[in-house]
Design an enzyme around this catalytic site. Structure first.
Site, PDB file in Angstrom:
ATOM      1  N   ASP A 167       0.896  -1.149   0.000  1.00 41.64           N
ATOM      2  CA  ASP A 167       0.000   0.000   0.000  1.00 41.64           C
ATOM      3  C   ASP A 167       0.932   1.195   0.000  1.00 41.64           C
ATOM      4  O   ASP A 167       1.523   1.524   1.035  1.00 41.64           O
ATOM      5  CB  ASP A 167      -0.888   0.005   1.247  1.00 41.64           C
ATOM      6  CG  ASP A 167      -1.909   1.130   1.166  1.00 41.64           C
ATOM      7  OD1 ASP A 167      -1.499   2.282   0.913  1.00 41.64           O
ATOM      8  OD2 ASP A 167      -3.103   0.870   1.339  1.00 41.64           O
ATOM      9  N   HIS A 168       1.101   1.816  -1.156  1.00 43.24           N
ATOM     10  CA  HIS A 168       2.210   2.769  -1.243  1.00 43.24           C
ATOM     11  C   HIS A 168       2.018   3.992  -0.360  1.00 43.24           C
ATOM     12  O   HIS A 168       2.974   4.680  -0.053  1.00 43.24           O
ATOM     13  CB  HIS A 168       2.504   3.145  -2.705  1.00 43.24           C
ATOM     14  CG  HIS A 168       1.565   4.147  -3.304  1.00 43.24           C
ATOM     15  ND1 HIS A 168       0.323   3.812  -3.765  1.00 43.24           N
ATOM     16  CD2 HIS A 168       1.691   5.475  -3.511  1.00 43.24           C
ATOM     17  CE1 HIS A 168      -0.272   4.894  -4.247  1.00 43.24           C
ATOM     18  NE2 HIS A 168       0.545   5.921  -4.099  1.00 43.24           N
ATOM     19  N   GLU A 206      -7.420  14.285  -6.116  1.00 42.05           N
ATOM     20  CA  GLU A 206      -6.576  14.230  -7.313  1.00 42.05           C
ATOM     21  C   GLU A 206      -7.180  15.110  -8.394  1.00 42.05           C
ATOM     22  O   GLU A 206      -8.395  15.265  -8.465  1.00 42.05           O
ATOM     23  CB  GLU A 206      -6.502  12.795  -7.838  1.00 42.05           C
ATOM     24  CG  GLU A 206      -5.896  11.826  -6.848  1.00 42.05           C
ATOM     25  CD  GLU A 206      -5.719  10.451  -7.475  1.00 42.05           C
ATOM     26  OE1 GLU A 206      -4.677  10.223  -8.087  1.00 42.05           O
ATOM     27  OE2 GLU A 206      -6.645   9.635  -7.383  1.00 42.05           O
ATOM     28  N   HIS A 230      -5.687   2.722   0.855  1.00 44.08           N
ATOM     29  CA  HIS A 230      -4.900   3.888   1.282  1.00 44.08           C
ATOM     30  C   HIS A 230      -5.547   4.657   2.436  1.00 44.08           C
ATOM     31  O   HIS A 230      -4.909   4.990   3.424  1.00 44.08           O
ATOM     32  CB  HIS A 230      -4.702   4.866   0.124  1.00 44.08           C
ATOM     33  CG  HIS A 230      -4.068   4.261  -1.087  1.00 44.08           C
ATOM     34  ND1 HIS A 230      -3.097   3.292  -1.014  1.00 44.08           N
ATOM     35  CD2 HIS A 230      -4.251   4.490  -2.411  1.00 44.08           C
ATOM     36  CE1 HIS A 230      -2.719   2.962  -2.246  1.00 44.08           C
ATOM     37  NE2 HIS A 230      -3.403   3.663  -3.111  1.00 44.08           N
ATOM     38  N   LYS A 329     -11.359  11.758  -8.096  1.00 45.51           N
ATOM     39  CA  LYS A 329     -10.621  12.122  -9.299  1.00 45.51           C
ATOM     40  C   LYS A 329     -11.183  13.437  -9.805  1.00 45.51           C
ATOM     41  O   LYS A 329     -12.352  13.752  -9.568  1.00 45.51           O
ATOM     42  CB  LYS A 329     -10.821  11.063 -10.384  1.00 45.51           C
ATOM     43  CG  LYS A 329     -10.396   9.666  -9.982  1.00 45.51           C
ATOM     44  CD  LYS A 329      -8.957   9.410 -10.325  1.00 45.51           C
ATOM     45  CE  LYS A 329      -8.536   8.005  -9.969  1.00 45.51           C
ATOM     46  NZ  LYS A 329      -7.106   7.945  -9.607  1.00 45.51           N
TER      47      LYS A 329
HETATM   48  C1  BG6 Z   1      -3.320   4.363  -6.660  1.00 42.88           C
HETATM   49  C2  BG6 Z   1      -4.677   4.396  -7.296  1.00 42.88           C
HETATM   50  O1  BG6 Z   1      -3.246   3.324  -5.737  1.00 42.88           O
HETATM   51  O2  BG6 Z   1      -3.061   5.576  -6.019  1.00 42.88           O
HETATM   52  C3  BG6 Z   1      -4.764   5.543  -8.265  1.00 42.88           C
HETATM   53  O3  BG6 Z   1      -4.930   3.175  -7.965  1.00 42.88           O
HETATM   54  C4  BG6 Z   1      -4.363   6.834  -7.622  1.00 42.88           C
HETATM   55  O4  BG6 Z   1      -6.067   5.643  -8.806  1.00 42.88           O
HETATM   56  C5  BG6 Z   1      -3.031   6.691  -6.890  1.00 42.88           C
HETATM   57  O5  BG6 Z   1      -4.251   7.827  -8.608  1.00 42.88           O
HETATM   58  C6  BG6 Z   1      -2.715   7.920  -6.086  1.00 42.88           C
HETATM   59  O6  BG6 Z   1      -1.407   7.830  -5.608  1.00 42.88           O
HETATM   60  P1  BG6 Z   1      -0.578   9.139  -5.291  1.00 42.88           P
HETATM   61  O7  BG6 Z   1       0.685   8.612  -4.678  1.00 42.88           O
HETATM   62  O8  BG6 Z   1      -0.351   9.841  -6.584  1.00 42.88           O
HETATM   63  O9  BG6 Z   1      -1.389   9.939  -4.343  1.00 42.88           O
END
Ligand code: BG6
Length: 478
Positions: A167-168, A206, A230, A329
């Site tokens: 989960d980045h 976003e 997230h 989005k």
């Molecule tokens: C991803 C989603 O896990 O996270 C994307 O699948 C999203 O839809 C992205 O745009 C957002 O990541 P970050 O790091 O740009 O906030």
């Protein structure tokens, strides 16, 4: 410090995530000297490319990102493979076996429907042995049942200790900093509870639309794409009890308890506690942009591109403290932040200007990462005791002057090192689905489609009403 030499295989090697995140992250770690020259990065996908053809794609995608790109490309290889066909797998296994001393990382950046087939093939070629690890990109499945199926299938080939569910958001600098702030300072923890905290807000906004990810996104939607993983992980980091240590299981045990304590949202209360939206055409960052359905070529869809909801954690620490979550989005601004809003002082001795503003702790994840603590102070100079609300402001870029590494940089090297602290354990993923499923069911059963909002706005007005009904507002100070 350098990590051990490794082979990192990216399934979905020609995909969006590989090109936008994974390969750039590896390039930067390489350029920083953390990756040894003998290591290999092997892209895998169905396209019939050779090493050079793949390098050309990577070169184009990463153009201009670092002076050492060409050197890095020397580490990059490609193998065409289809998870559903035998062809090529034997040669692939030989390629990997040629470096028996390397840590092996299999990064599954494909549709989760392929995870089982890929793992089975890795297993039948003995590639799950020794220092092998598998990384599962989110979302894992589309509900609890499919997640269980996938986790079972992966679990038949790889042990839980070899399985890294990424989960980045957990690799983002500010999320780590939340741990430091909460547990490295004596100041916050005594106030970190329902007695002193009025509410918490988590926003991940976003400006981008779904772009070329429509096929994936339309089956997912914002709740599966952002909230189940997230946003719940951020909520857990704010809400968890102090772990006894930073050991992987100590932290994950505490997060799990939070997930278990989330109050259910289902058919009875989803209409009051959730808002879903879908963007229409509009103007985002000065550009005219199409609506979601137009991006899907006019196909009908009730997939949500925006969610706002009010969550509650039913335990002693948090009883009665709402956690307002929103993500979408094509919103007005790209901003991710956590806002902890404290209760007002019990009695104001200042007769002047109405109620005092709340203390707020704002953790900004992106852009311009930083921490702000909003305080009430006296406006300087003569003219009586006039109050002002100002932030103690710490911008990471100004304070430390360095660019923060991307979340994937940290997490990829954590996999190579074998450190799972910032990855989700199976039970966490399941608990998160157990909470999310009834919301998805309630929406599916509802006759109301997602509410439209104009691209470039802050989402449907119902999302504003959701918080204003409670006498609160979304944070607007940036
Ligand atoms: C991803 C989603 O896990 O996270 C994307 O699948 C999203 O839809 C992205 O745009 C957002 O990541 P970050 O790091 O740009 O906030």
């Amino acid at each position: 410090p350098q990590v051990d030499p490794f082979d990192l295989v990216i399934f979905g090697g020609t995909g969006d995530l590989a090109m936008r995140k994974l390969l750039p992250a590896l390039l930067h770690r390489y350029a920083d000297g953390q990756i040894q020259a003998g290591s290999r990065v092997i892209g895998v996908a169905r396209e019939g490319l050779d090493d050079e053809g793949y390098r050309a794609q990577v070169r184009e995608a990463l153009a201009g990102s670092h002076a050492r790109l060409e050197e890095f490309l020397g580490l990059v290889h490609y193998r065409p493979l289809d998870a559903r066909k035998d062809e090529g797998w034997k040669e692939f296994a030989e390629l990997i076996a040629a470096e028996p001393g390397h840590v092996r990382v299999f990064y599954l950046s494909t549709s989760p429907e392929l995870f089982e087939d890929i793992c089975n093939r890795l297993g039948s070629h003995g590639l799950n042995q020794g220092q092998s690890r598998v990384v599962l990109e989110k979302p894992i499945g589309r509900d609890l049942e499919s997640a269980n199926r996938i986790n079972d299938a992966v679990g038949r080939v790889f042990a839980e200790s070899q399985t890294f569910r990424i989960d980045h958001y957990l690799g983002k600098e500010t999320v780590q900093n939340l741990l430091a702030l909460r547990f490295g300072n004596a100041l916050f923890e005594p106030l970190w509870n329902a007695g002193h905290i009025d509410h918490v807000q988590i926003t991940v906004a976003e400006t981008l639309g779904v772009g070329r990810r429509g096929a994936y996104y339309d089956r997912a939607g914002a709740l599966r794409d952002m909230v189940q993983n997230h946003m719940l992980q951020l909520l857990c980091m704010v809400a968890m009890e102090p772990p006894a240590s930073l050991s992987p299981d100590a932290v994950r045990d505490e997060k799990l308890k939070v997930l278990h304590a989330l109050k259910p949202i289902d058919g009875h209360n989803a209409a009051q506690l959730t808002v879903r939206g879908q963007y229409r055409a509009g103007v985002a960052e000065g550009q005219k942009v199409p609506g979601y359905l137009e991006e899907l070529d006019g196909k009908h869809s009730d997939t949500e591109t925006f969610v706002a909801l009010k969550a509650e954690i039913a335990n002693w620490r948090w009883a009665g403290v709402p956690f307002y979550l929103r993500t979408g989005k094509r919103l007005a601004e790209r901003v991710s932040e956590i806002v902890v809003a404290f209760k007002p002082v019990p009695h104001s001795i200042f007769d002047a200007a109405g109620p005092l503003a709340q203390n707020r702790l704002v953790l900004r994840l992106q852009p311009d990462e930083g921490v702000k603590l909003w305080l009430t102070i006296k406006h300087p100079g003569p003219g009586g005791l006039r109050l002002r609300h100002v932030p103690l402001d710490m911008s990471f870029a100004e304070a430390f002057g360095v660019q923060q590494p991307d979340a994937y940089e940290r997490l990829l090297l954590d996999v190579v090192r074998g450190n799972p602290t910032l990855f989700m354990r199976r039970d966490e993923v399941e608990a998160a689905w157990r909470w999310a499923d009834p919301i998805l069911d309630a929406w599916a059963a509802s006759s109301e489609p997602p509410r439209p909002y104009a691209a470039g706005s802050w989402g449907p007005s119902a999302a504003v009403a959701l918080i204003e009904r409670d006498g609160r507002t979304w944070n607007e100070d940036s």
